[in-house]
Scaffold this active site. Structure first.
Site, PDB file in Angstrom:
ATOM      1  N   ASP A 142       6.530   5.277  12.711  1.00  0.00           N
ATOM      2  CA  ASP A 142       6.721   6.447  13.122  1.00  0.00           C
ATOM      3  C   ASP A 142       5.545   7.035  13.415  1.00  0.00           C
ATOM      4  OD1 ASP A 142       9.122   8.157  13.627  1.00  0.00           O
ATOM      5  OD2 ASP A 142       7.957   9.278  12.660  1.00  0.00           O
ATOM      6  N   HIS A 157      16.092   2.751  13.598  1.00  0.00           N
ATOM      7  CA  HIS A 157      14.659   3.395  13.415  1.00  0.00           C
ATOM      8  C   HIS A 157      14.064   3.096  12.147  1.00  0.00           C
ATOM      9  CE1 HIS A 157      11.213   6.019  14.568  1.00  0.00           C
ATOM     10  NE2 HIS A 157      11.340   6.470  13.454  1.00  0.00           N
TER      11      HIS A 157
END
Length: 320
Positions: free
Chosen positions: A103, A294
């Site tokens: 991320d 994610h």
């Protein structure tokens, strides 16, 4: 988890909270977390990498947890964030290292590889791709495309607005964003520009198979002082673009492994970047995970760990 050491390391004008594991004389391997996460996001990788012989270093990134959280927005540009890691390497006597990042940690890793190529040997990035410096700041493009539609990055730009929403119930905010389909719902939901991030989202579950209540308590402690520091990372898109003019046209030449979940909303948002990435990262290997969101290093820990060990054995062996 295997034995962890913790210290507060004064570097680059801040105190960096740093966890470490594995042999002190092992090759250094930095794990950089993203938003809204914490060092504990790497809990399923730390023991595996440490037992493989690496000196694993896991910072709480600037603005998170026990690390310093400067008030100034400009204190969170990529130059400063990368500088924290380079200064920590210097303080620990590390000339070279490799980096694994997820991320928001990925842009820091990409920037390290570009600005200090002599210090970074190999790179693993997850979720956020790289395809070179854009011709315009990303926020400028977003404003043009999302004049009447909600965009979470634009929503994060005004200091105090997102903080007021997310700090009102920190545990619920974290659960809503992280658990289940929260990441996709929170970041891709169609709603008007004046909406809040959590508007229209269902009550989140209390836990997931990959994050127990005990694990989640570490996330809660990380954000005990609120979201301001982590949100300031998003407020530097234009500054990062201005500071990166010298990187235009430069390639990431280190051996690189990129991992992405097929249900990761970033994959949809960065489809063009993903397509262009091989031309900018020529020594690239990619792996996508079906039925994965994610939070890839936790959702598919065993497969991710196997890929990490294989990639590192070929490009950054523990005994090298």
């Amino acid at each position: 988890m295997d034995h962890l050491e913790h210290r507060l390391l004064p570097v680059n004008g801040i105190d960096l909270s740093l966890y470490s594991a594995g042999p002190a004389d092992g090759r250094p391997l930095w794990l950089l977390h993203g938003f809204p996460e914490c060092w504990h996001s790497w809990r399923q990788q730390i023991p595996v990498l440490a037992r493989a012989g690496y000196h694993v270093l896991i910072p709480e990134m600037r603005g998170y947890g026990q690390s310093s959280a400067p008030q100034a927005v400009e204190a969170y540009d990529l130059q400063s964030l990368s500088g924290d890691i380079l200064a920590a390497m210097d303080a620990l006597g590390q000339q070279r290292a490799s980096v694994i990042a997820h991320d928001w940690g990925a842009p820091v890793a990409w920037n390290l590889a570009l600005t200090a190529p002599q210090r970074i040997e190999a790179l693993v990035t997850m979720s956020v791709p790289y395809a070179g410096r854009p011709k315009r700041p990303a926020t400028e493009i977003m404003r043009k495309l999302n004049q009447e539609r909600f965009n979470y990055i634009l929503y994060f730009q005004e200091p105090g607005v997102a903080e007021a929403e997310l700090d009102a119930d920190i545990a619920r905010s974290l659960r809503t964003i992280i658990f289940g389909e929260g990441a996709s719902d929170a970041f891709l939901q169609e709603k008007p520009a004046g909406a809040g991030l959590l508007d229209g989202l269902a009550e989140p579950p209390q836990s997931t198979p990959w994050c127990s209540e005990e694990d989640f308590s570490v996330y809660r402690r990380t954000f005990a002082n609120g979201f301001r520091g982590p949100l300031n990372w998003y407020r530097n898109f234009e500054r990062n673009w201005q500071l990166s003019e010298h990187l235009a046209g430069q390639q990431v030449l280190q051996p690189t492994l990129f991992l992405l979940g097929e249900r990761d909303p970033v994959g949809r948002l960065e489809a063009v970047t993903l397509e262009r990435m091989p031309s900018v990262v020529p020594n690239l290997e990619q792996q996508r995970f079906a039925d994965c969101g994610h939070w890839i290093q936790n959702e598919r820990a065993a497969e991710v760990n196997a890929l990490l060990l294989d990639f590192l054995a070929r490009h950054y062996p523990a005994g090298g």
